[in-house]
Design a protein around this motif. Sequence first.
Motif, PDB file in Angstrom:
ATOM      1  N   LEU A  94     -12.476  65.401  76.776  1.00  0.00           N
ATOM      2  CA  LEU A  94     -13.626  65.356  75.863  1.00  0.00           C
ATOM      3  C   LEU A  94     -13.209  65.600  74.413  1.00  0.00           C
ATOM      4  O   LEU A  94     -13.542  64.816  73.519  1.00  0.00           O
ATOM      5  CB  LEU A  94     -14.620  66.456  76.253  1.00  0.00           C
ATOM      6  CG  LEU A  94     -15.701  66.123  77.261  1.00  0.00           C
ATOM      7  CD1 LEU A  94     -16.360  67.405  77.769  1.00  0.00           C
ATOM      8  CD2 LEU A  94     -16.744  65.184  76.657  1.00  0.00           C
ATOM      9  N   SER A  95     -12.496  66.707  74.185  1.00  0.00           N
ATOM     10  CA  SER A  95     -12.190  67.062  72.786  1.00  0.00           C
ATOM     11  C   SER A  95     -11.382  65.965  72.106  1.00  0.00           C
ATOM     12  O   SER A  95     -11.636  65.625  70.948  1.00  0.00           O
ATOM     13  CB  SER A  95     -11.468  68.405  72.707  1.00  0.00           C
ATOM     14  OG  SER A  95     -10.209  68.337  73.337  1.00  0.00           O
ATOM     15  N   THR A  96     -10.413  65.391  72.835  1.00  0.00           N
ATOM     16  CA  THR A  96      -9.559  64.378  72.195  1.00  0.00           C
ATOM     17  C   THR A  96     -10.313  63.068  71.957  1.00  0.00           C
ATOM     18  O   THR A  96     -10.141  62.441  70.913  1.00  0.00           O
ATOM     19  CB  THR A  96      -8.310  64.084  73.049  1.00  0.00           C
ATOM     20  OG1 THR A  96      -8.711  63.856  74.400  1.00  0.00           O
ATOM     21  CG2 THR A  96      -7.339  65.247  73.009  1.00  0.00           C
ATOM     22  N   ALA A  97     -11.160  62.681  72.929  1.00  0.00           N
ATOM     23  CA  ALA A  97     -11.901  61.417  72.739  1.00  0.00           C
ATOM     24  C   ALA A  97     -12.876  61.563  71.566  1.00  0.00           C
ATOM     25  O   ALA A  97     -12.978  60.677  70.707  1.00  0.00           O
ATOM     26  CB  ALA A  97     -12.650  61.043  74.013  1.00  0.00           C
ATOM     27  N   LEU A  98     -13.564  62.704  71.503  1.00  0.00           N
ATOM     28  CA  LEU A  98     -14.543  62.894  70.422  1.00  0.00           C
ATOM     29  C   LEU A  98     -13.836  62.995  69.071  1.00  0.00           C
ATOM     30  O   LEU A  98     -14.292  62.445  68.066  1.00  0.00           O
ATOM     31  CB  LEU A  98     -15.386  64.148  70.680  1.00  0.00           C
ATOM     32  CG  LEU A  98     -16.276  64.101  71.929  1.00  0.00           C
ATOM     33  CD1 LEU A  98     -17.006  65.431  72.122  1.00  0.00           C
ATOM     34  CD2 LEU A  98     -17.284  62.944  71.859  1.00  0.00           C
TER      35      LEU A  98
END
Length: 438
Positions: A121-125
Amino acid sequence: MKVLKFGGTSVGSVENMRAVMNLIADGNQKIVVLSAMSGTTNSLVEIANYLQKKNKDSARQIISQLEHKYNKVVNDLYSTPEKKEKGKIIVSGIFKTIKSFTSSEFNEVGENTIVAQGELLSTALFTELMLENGYKTVYLSALDFMKIDNDKAADSHFIRDNITLMLQNTEAADYYITQGFICRNAEGNIDNLQRGGSDYTSTLIGAAIDAEEVEIWTDIDGFHNNDPRFVENTKKIDQLSFDEAAELAYFGAKILHPQTILPAKLQNIPVRLKNTMNPSDSGTLISSESSSHGIKAVAAKDGITAIKIRSYRMLNAYGFLKNVFEIFEFFKTPIDMISTSEVSVSVTIDSTKHLNEIVSELKEYGEVEVDTDLSIVCIVGDMIAEETGFAAKVFSALNDIPIRMISYGGSHHNISVLVKTELKKQTLQALSNNLLNT
Ligand code: ASP
Ligand code: MG
């Protein structure tokens, strides 16, 4: 190229993510490793635990709270409707994966897959945030190059080959964003490098690409010479050698995952610890050089169990230590400290998973005593220069503290003492007063 790793607090809010973007976007090509937003991995572990216990309702409740939180992040993070829409698609895709485990059989693969979603999640966002702001950014999936073998050790050849290939085959960018912590295991399933493992990811990548430096960005300004949670007036250390930093990381200085230093040391890649809240501070530089001689820092590790084995055969028995150590090896239980006398040996362990089996096998060779609730206090530095007087200083500082075990001379970098955990704070303070702040 540099590798920069940002921990959970550094990406823990929309403001902090923007701050990270501004910090990294200096036009220099780099690989950026991110943890999950702070709190997320804990929630995911909680979800997995509920599913393990077949408590699907509680799992669903936390899933929905977490999804709500991420939808809010998406709404606040982006300014354009297109990116808000893209962010929603990312979040709903990931939560679909998590939810799929509430209606199927649950096993270890499920658990590891759920726990991995925080970094995904953190990297995609974050990648979308970079793109929205016009930065040439590419998302790299760590699941395509990070790998551990059957013994859960990092497969550095696989990592090197695959990340090199990936970098060659993806479009050129200024910023490559990837996940800390997560990997695949020997079976090809999703796994991880243990809690706090994003630090380790960053030096594994640094070693794999021969990085110029690995920067680990966290929420304090580097290694301190004592534990700021227990002792007042601690000071930041400007420079440490790989060996000194490895001892400190292993013996309790919570700032770094204990395995982080090894890949950097093997490839001689400097590691710098930096504070996201105070980026102008130079942090702590960890390299092959040590800045000065003498005692540099102390750290403590709790949850230690001591086991004393007194040989039945007494004097001149050989093979006794071999038999003892083989038992620990068989149960894959690492030993931290060792101290021997003619007829007995004491060792410490921090994993008590197999304590009962170990003790019952040890009883074949001698009388066994087990002592729990202990802490190892580790004193670290470059002690070659202080050939004389070093041990005396440590012992006189600890004059009032009953010491259960001592390990000295194993390396130039460490002297360890074992004390009751209830005396840890007093021990750390005494060392600070008498050795560090003089
Ligand atoms: N997110 C993982 C954890 O909380 C890994 C890390 O942050 O380093 O343990
Ligand atoms: Mg960490």
